[in-house]
Design a protein around this motif. Structure first.
Motif, PDB file in Angstrom:
ATOM      1  N   ARG A  70      -0.161   6.608   9.121  1.00 56.78           N
ATOM      2  CA  ARG A  70       1.235   7.017   8.950  1.00 56.78           C
ATOM      3  C   ARG A  70       1.385   8.525   8.767  1.00 56.78           C
ATOM      4  NH1 ARG A  70       4.575   2.610   7.909  1.00 56.78           N
ATOM      5  NH2 ARG A  70       3.449   0.644   7.632  1.00 56.78           N
ATOM      6  N   THR A  71       0.554   9.309   9.431  1.00 58.10           N
ATOM      7  CA  THR A  71       0.600  10.764   9.280  1.00 58.10           C
ATOM      8  C   THR A  71       1.040  11.479  10.547  1.00 58.10           C
ATOM      9  OG1 THR A  71      -1.733  10.984   9.889  1.00 58.10           O
ATOM     10  CG2 THR A  71      -1.228  10.703   7.552  1.00 58.10           C
ATOM     11  N   TYR A  72       0.967  10.838  11.713  1.00 59.07           N
ATOM     12  CA  TYR A  72       1.293  11.514  12.965  1.00 59.07           C
ATOM     13  C   TYR A  72       2.793  11.701  13.129  1.00 59.07           C
ATOM     14  CZ  TYR A  72      -3.257  11.584  15.333  1.00 59.07           C
ATOM     15  OH  TYR A  72      -4.533  11.865  15.710  1.00 59.07           O
ATOM     16  N   GLY A  73       3.189  12.880  13.604  1.00 61.69           N
ATOM     17  CA  GLY A  73       4.550  13.105  14.041  1.00 61.69           C
ATOM     18  C   GLY A  73       4.691  12.730  15.508  1.00 61.69           C
ATOM     19  N   ALA A  74       5.863  13.029  16.082  1.00 56.22           N
ATOM     20  CA  ALA A  74       6.157  12.575  17.440  1.00 56.22           C
ATOM     21  C   ALA A  74       5.208  13.170  18.473  1.00 56.22           C
ATOM     22  CB  ALA A  74       7.610  12.914  17.781  1.00 56.22           C
ATOM     23  N   ARG A  75       4.824  14.443  18.321  1.00 55.76           N
ATOM     24  CA  ARG A  75       3.983  15.076  19.332  1.00 55.76           C
ATOM     25  C   ARG A  75       2.596  14.441  19.412  1.00 55.76           C
ATOM     26  NH1 ARG A  75       5.679  19.483  21.927  1.00 55.76           N
ATOM     27  NH2 ARG A  75       7.610  20.458  21.187  1.00 55.76           N
ATOM     28  N   ARG A  76       1.988  14.175  18.262  1.00 63.94           N
ATOM     29  CA  ARG A  76       0.659  13.571  18.300  1.00 63.94           C
ATOM     30  C   ARG A  76       0.725  12.123  18.790  1.00 63.94           C
ATOM     31  NH1 ARG A  76       0.031  17.234  13.955  1.00 63.94           N
ATOM     32  NH2 ARG A  76      -1.758  18.613  14.287  1.00 63.94           N
ATOM     33  N   VAL A  77       1.759  11.416  18.377  1.00 64.05           N
ATOM     34  CA  VAL A  77       1.946  10.060  18.894  1.00 64.05           C
ATOM     35  C   VAL A  77       2.137  10.106  20.407  1.00 64.05           C
ATOM     36  CG1 VAL A  77       3.517   8.087  18.927  1.00 64.05           C
ATOM     37  CG2 VAL A  77       2.862   9.109  16.743  1.00 64.05           C
ATOM     38  N   TRP A  78       2.899  11.076  20.883  1.00 67.89           N
ATOM     39  CA  TRP A  78       3.151  11.228  22.320  1.00 67.89           C
ATOM     40  C   TRP A  78       1.848  11.398  23.085  1.00 67.89           C
ATOM     41  CZ3 TRP A  78       4.465  16.353  24.997  1.00 67.89           C
ATOM     42  CH2 TRP A  78       4.823  16.133  26.325  1.00 67.89           C
ATOM     43  N   HIS A  79       0.961  12.237  22.574  1.00 69.48           N
ATOM     44  CA  HIS A  79      -0.317  12.452  23.253  1.00 69.48           C
ATOM     45  C   HIS A  79      -1.192  11.194  23.201  1.00 69.48           C
ATOM     46  CE1 HIS A  79      -0.260  16.726  24.431  1.00 69.48           C
ATOM     47  NE2 HIS A  79       0.598  16.862  23.433  1.00 69.48           N
ATOM     48  N   ILE A 104     -12.810  13.173   6.826  1.00 68.17           N
ATOM     49  CA  ILE A 104     -13.436  14.215   7.648  1.00 68.17           C
ATOM     50  C   ILE A 104     -14.263  13.624   8.787  1.00 68.17           C
ATOM     51  CG2 ILE A 104     -15.157  16.067   7.632  1.00 68.17           C
ATOM     52  CD1 ILE A 104     -14.276  16.718   4.771  1.00 68.17           C
ATOM     53  N   GLU A 105     -15.153  12.688   8.455  1.00 68.40           N
ATOM     54  CA  GLU A 105     -16.135  12.230   9.438  1.00 68.40           C
ATOM     55  C   GLU A 105     -15.661  11.049  10.282  1.00 68.40           C
ATOM     56  OE1 GLU A 105     -18.550  13.933  10.141  1.00 68.40           O
ATOM     57  OE2 GLU A 105     -18.980  15.187   8.390  1.00 68.40           O
ATOM     58  N   CYS A 106     -14.703  10.290   9.784  1.00 65.82           N
ATOM     59  CA  CYS A 106     -14.251   9.109  10.533  1.00 65.82           C
ATOM     60  C   CYS A 106     -12.876   9.290  11.170  1.00 65.82           C
ATOM     61  CB  CYS A 106     -14.233   7.872   9.624  1.00 65.82           C
ATOM     62  SG  CYS A 106     -15.827   7.472   8.909  1.00 65.82           S
ATOM     63  N   PHE A 107     -12.111  10.268  10.688  1.00 66.20           N
ATOM     64  CA  PHE A 107     -10.772  10.463  11.258  1.00 66.20           C
ATOM     65  C   PHE A 107     -10.589  11.874  11.813  1.00 66.20           C
ATOM     66  CE2 PHE A 107      -6.223  11.662  10.578  1.00 66.20           C
ATOM     67  CZ  PHE A 107      -5.708  10.900  11.617  1.00 66.20           C
ATOM     68  N   TYR A 108     -10.710  12.888  10.969  1.00 65.66           N
ATOM     69  CA  TYR A 108     -10.366  14.249  11.395  1.00 65.66           C
ATOM     70  C   TYR A 108     -11.240  14.728  12.552  1.00 65.66           C
ATOM     71  CZ  TYR A 108      -9.372  19.227  11.297  1.00 65.66           C
ATOM     72  OH  TYR A 108      -9.028  20.508  11.660  1.00 65.66           O
ATOM     73  N   ASN A 109     -12.540  14.721  12.387  1.00 61.76           N
ATOM     74  CA  ASN A 109     -13.423  15.237  13.448  1.00 61.76           C
ATOM     75  C   ASN A 109     -13.390  14.398  14.727  1.00 61.76           C
ATOM     76  OD1 ASN A 109     -14.296  17.560  12.198  1.00 61.76           O
ATOM     77  ND2 ASN A 109     -16.135  16.635  11.322  1.00 61.76           N
ATOM     78  N   PRO A 110     -13.547  13.079  14.650  1.00 63.27           N
ATOM     79  CA  PRO A 110     -13.651  12.311  15.899  1.00 63.27           C
ATOM     80  C   PRO A 110     -12.327  11.851  16.498  1.00 63.27           C
ATOM     81  CG  PRO A 110     -14.139  10.868  14.048  1.00 63.27           C
ATOM     82  CD  PRO A 110     -13.879  12.238  13.469  1.00 63.27           C
ATOM     83  N   ARG A 111     -11.238  11.764  15.686  1.00 62.81           N
ATOM     84  CA  ARG A 111     -10.033  11.095  16.194  1.00 62.81           C
ATOM     85  C   ARG A 111      -8.751  11.895  16.081  1.00 62.81           C
ATOM     86  NH1 ARG A 111      -9.566   6.152  12.669  1.00 62.81           N
ATOM     87  NH2 ARG A 111      -7.548   6.055  13.715  1.00 62.81           N
ATOM     88  N   ARG A 112      -8.606  12.726  15.076  1.00 60.43           N
ATOM     89  CA  ARG A 112      -7.311  13.364  14.835  1.00 60.43           C
ATOM     90  C   ARG A 112      -6.994  14.390  15.922  1.00 60.43           C
ATOM     91  NH1 ARG A 112      -4.639  17.696  12.709  1.00 60.43           N
ATOM     92  NH2 ARG A 112      -2.831  17.242  11.391  1.00 60.43           N
ATOM     93  N   ARG A 113      -5.835  14.254  16.519  1.00 63.26           N
ATOM     94  CA  ARG A 113      -5.416  15.175  17.563  1.00 63.26           C
ATOM     95  C   ARG A 113      -4.929  16.484  16.945  1.00 63.26           C
ATOM     96  NH1 ARG A 113      -5.249  12.748  22.453  1.00 63.26           N
ATOM     97  NH2 ARG A 113      -5.319  10.461  22.466  1.00 63.26           N
ATOM     98  N   HIS A 114      -5.436  17.590  17.483  1.00 68.37           N
ATOM     99  CA  HIS A 114      -5.150  18.903  16.919  1.00 68.37           C
ATOM    100  C   HIS A 114      -4.300  19.698  17.897  1.00 68.37           C
ATOM    101  CE1 HIS A 114      -5.618  22.538  14.605  1.00 68.37           C
ATOM    102  NE2 HIS A 114      -6.409  21.929  13.756  1.00 68.37           N
ATOM    103  N   SER A 115      -3.148  20.204  17.439  1.00 76.04           N
ATOM    104  CA  SER A 115      -2.229  20.904  18.339  1.00 76.04           C
ATOM    105  C   SER A 115      -2.833  22.175  18.920  1.00 76.04           C
ATOM    106  CB  SER A 115      -0.943  21.239  17.577  1.00 76.04           C
ATOM    107  OG  SER A 115      -1.221  22.033  16.441  1.00 76.04           O
ATOM    108  N   THR A 116      -3.717  22.848  18.168  1.00 70.81           N
ATOM    109  CA  THR A 116      -4.273  24.120  18.626  1.00 70.81           C
ATOM    110  C   THR A 116      -5.214  23.947  19.810  1.00 70.81           C
ATOM    111  OG1 THR A 116      -4.157  24.866  16.322  1.00 70.81           O
ATOM    112  CG2 THR A 116      -5.448  26.209  17.828  1.00 70.81           C
ATOM    113  N   ILE A 117      -5.824  22.805  19.959  1.00 72.18           N
ATOM    114  CA  ILE A 117      -6.796  22.594  21.041  1.00 72.18           C
ATOM    115  C   ILE A 117      -6.282  21.561  22.037  1.00 72.18           C
ATOM    116  CG2 ILE A 117      -8.825  23.326  19.739  1.00 72.18           C
ATOM    117  CD1 ILE A 117      -9.343  20.437  18.980  1.00 72.18           C
ATOM    118  N   GLY A 118      -4.973  21.623  22.302  1.00 70.32           N
ATOM    119  CA  GLY A 118      -4.405  20.765  23.337  1.00 70.32           C
ATOM    120  C   GLY A 118      -4.294  19.312  22.954  1.00 70.32           C
TER     121      GLY A 118
END
Length: 384
Positions: free
Chosen positions: A156-165, A356-370
């Motif tokens: 429940r943390t993604y906004g519309a842009r990350r959900v869109w991607h 960090i190891e199960c969500f951020y690094n492998p799965r979380r979509r980052h706006s700065t890197i497309g």
């Protein structure tokens, strides 16, 4: 056969069967050879006004008529107030969205009131009920399910842009505004950001303070060229847990981290050692941090010198010089730790590790890197 009529005494006895003798409505209706809904109506009418229930021949006293009129008027006024509150987000939407709202709430308010409040006709609503769903509605249902799945998968943390991607990566072609509309319809809203960081009051050696070599240049041409570091703290029932991290600016990947119950130089040193070990002792590396006492300590400075790491530090009191690291810790707290209560430090450690190891690094979509995850971005960079 004419319509059956029942005396008041009969109705009272029927109600007593249910209220006083404990007979179920269904059983009492069968025993008395009357319709179950009729008996329920009698029970409800008696409960509302035992003294004046069943006056006979539909006649009511003048004061009862006025009370009933006022009661109905109050109910309608409340509905006219509450319907726009619940449906305010639909006032600018199409008729399909409004009719869907009416279907969902017609058990609460009469259809006529709902149609009047939303500015649609009753005949149009009833015609819509008998009509097959449009292709757009069916498509919204499919895409809406993917939107909700992405939102829930992000905790429940993604906004519309990350959900869109996420939806685009799932093979669905649609626009950002459609995702925003579907999230709004399902009341899917990411948590707002809150930036707050207490100051570090430790002693500093002025001689060990380095210049701001990074100079807010938060891009790197390749992995292991620019690392940024900082630490934060998380409250638990056992006290503070301090979390240090090292982040590679090329992919925004957390390459090293450390957690401890004490805020010492060893905390940040352990995070740097992990990063060096995991990334294979990189050369020509710039390490940027703030001027915290842990980073200017002799122990940490000696560690960087031993590995040939160039030191860079933010200007005094200027958090924007390390904004990318502040952004990571903000995400960690908003998306995971700030809404939880940890009984022990070990429980908090396990949750931070999972983030960090199960969500951020492998799965979380980052706006700065497309809108790729750090791991996926590095993988694509190696294949390029």
């Amino acid at each position: 056969m004419g319509r059956r009529r029942f005396e008041r005494a009969f109705k009272l006895e029927a109600v007593r069967l249910v209220r006083e003798r404990g007979v179920s409505v269904a059983q009492a209706a069968r025993d008395l050879d009357i319709h179950e809904n009729m008996l329920r109506k009698w029970v409800k009418e008696f409960a509302a006004d035992p003294q004046h229930a069943f006056p006979g021949q539909g006649q009511m006293k003048p004061e009862q008529i006025e009370i009933e009129r006022l009661r109905r008027e109050v109910i309608k006024l409340k509905a006219e107030r509450d319907i726009p509150k619940k449906g305010r987000s639909l006032l600018r939407e199409g008729v399909d969205m409004k009719f869907g709202f009416i279907v969902k709430h017609r058990g609460i308010w009469p259809v006529a009131w709902l149609c009047e409040a939303l500015g649609v006709s009753r005949s149009g609503f009833h015609a819509w009920l008998g009509r097959a769903p449009s292709e757009r509605s069916r498509s919204d249902e499919v895409v809406g399910a993917k939107v909700r799945a992405s939102f829930l998968a992000s905790d429940r943390t993604y906004g519309a842009r990350r959900v869109w991607h996420d939806v685009l990566a799932d093979g669905v072609s649609c626009g950002l505004h459609r995702i925003e509309r579907l999230m709004r319809t399902q009341a899917l809203r990411a948590r707002p950001r809150r930036r707050r960081r207490p100051p570090d009051l430790g002693e500093r050696s002025v001689d060990a303070v380095a210049a701001n070599v990074l100079d807010r240049s938060f891009e790197a041409p390749a992995p292991n060229r620019k690392w940024i570091a900082d630490f934060t703290y998380i409250w638990t029932a056992e006290g503070w847990l301090y979390v240090a991290a090292v982040l590679d600016l090329f992919s925004r990947r957390v390459v090293g981290w450390s957690m401890s119950a004490t805020m010492t130089a060893q905390l940040v040193a352990d995070a740097l050692v992990m990063a060096i070990w995991r990334r294979g002792k990189p050369e020509d590396l710039l390490h940027h941090s703030d001027r915290g006492s842990q980073y200017v300590s002799e122990q940490f400075q000696r560690l960087m010198a031993d590995h040939g790491v160039v030191c860079s530090m933010s200007r005094a009191g200027n958090v924007w010089d390390n904004a990318a690291m502040e952004s990571f810790f903000s995400s960690l707290k908003i998306e995971r730790t700030s809404r939880k209560t940890y009984r022990t430090r070990d429980q908090a450690k396990a949750d931070v590790f999972d983030y960090i190891e199960c969500f951020y690094n492998p799965r979380r979509r980052h706006s700065t890197i497309g809108y790729l995850s750090p791991v996926e971005f590095e993988k694509q960079a190696r294949l390029a």
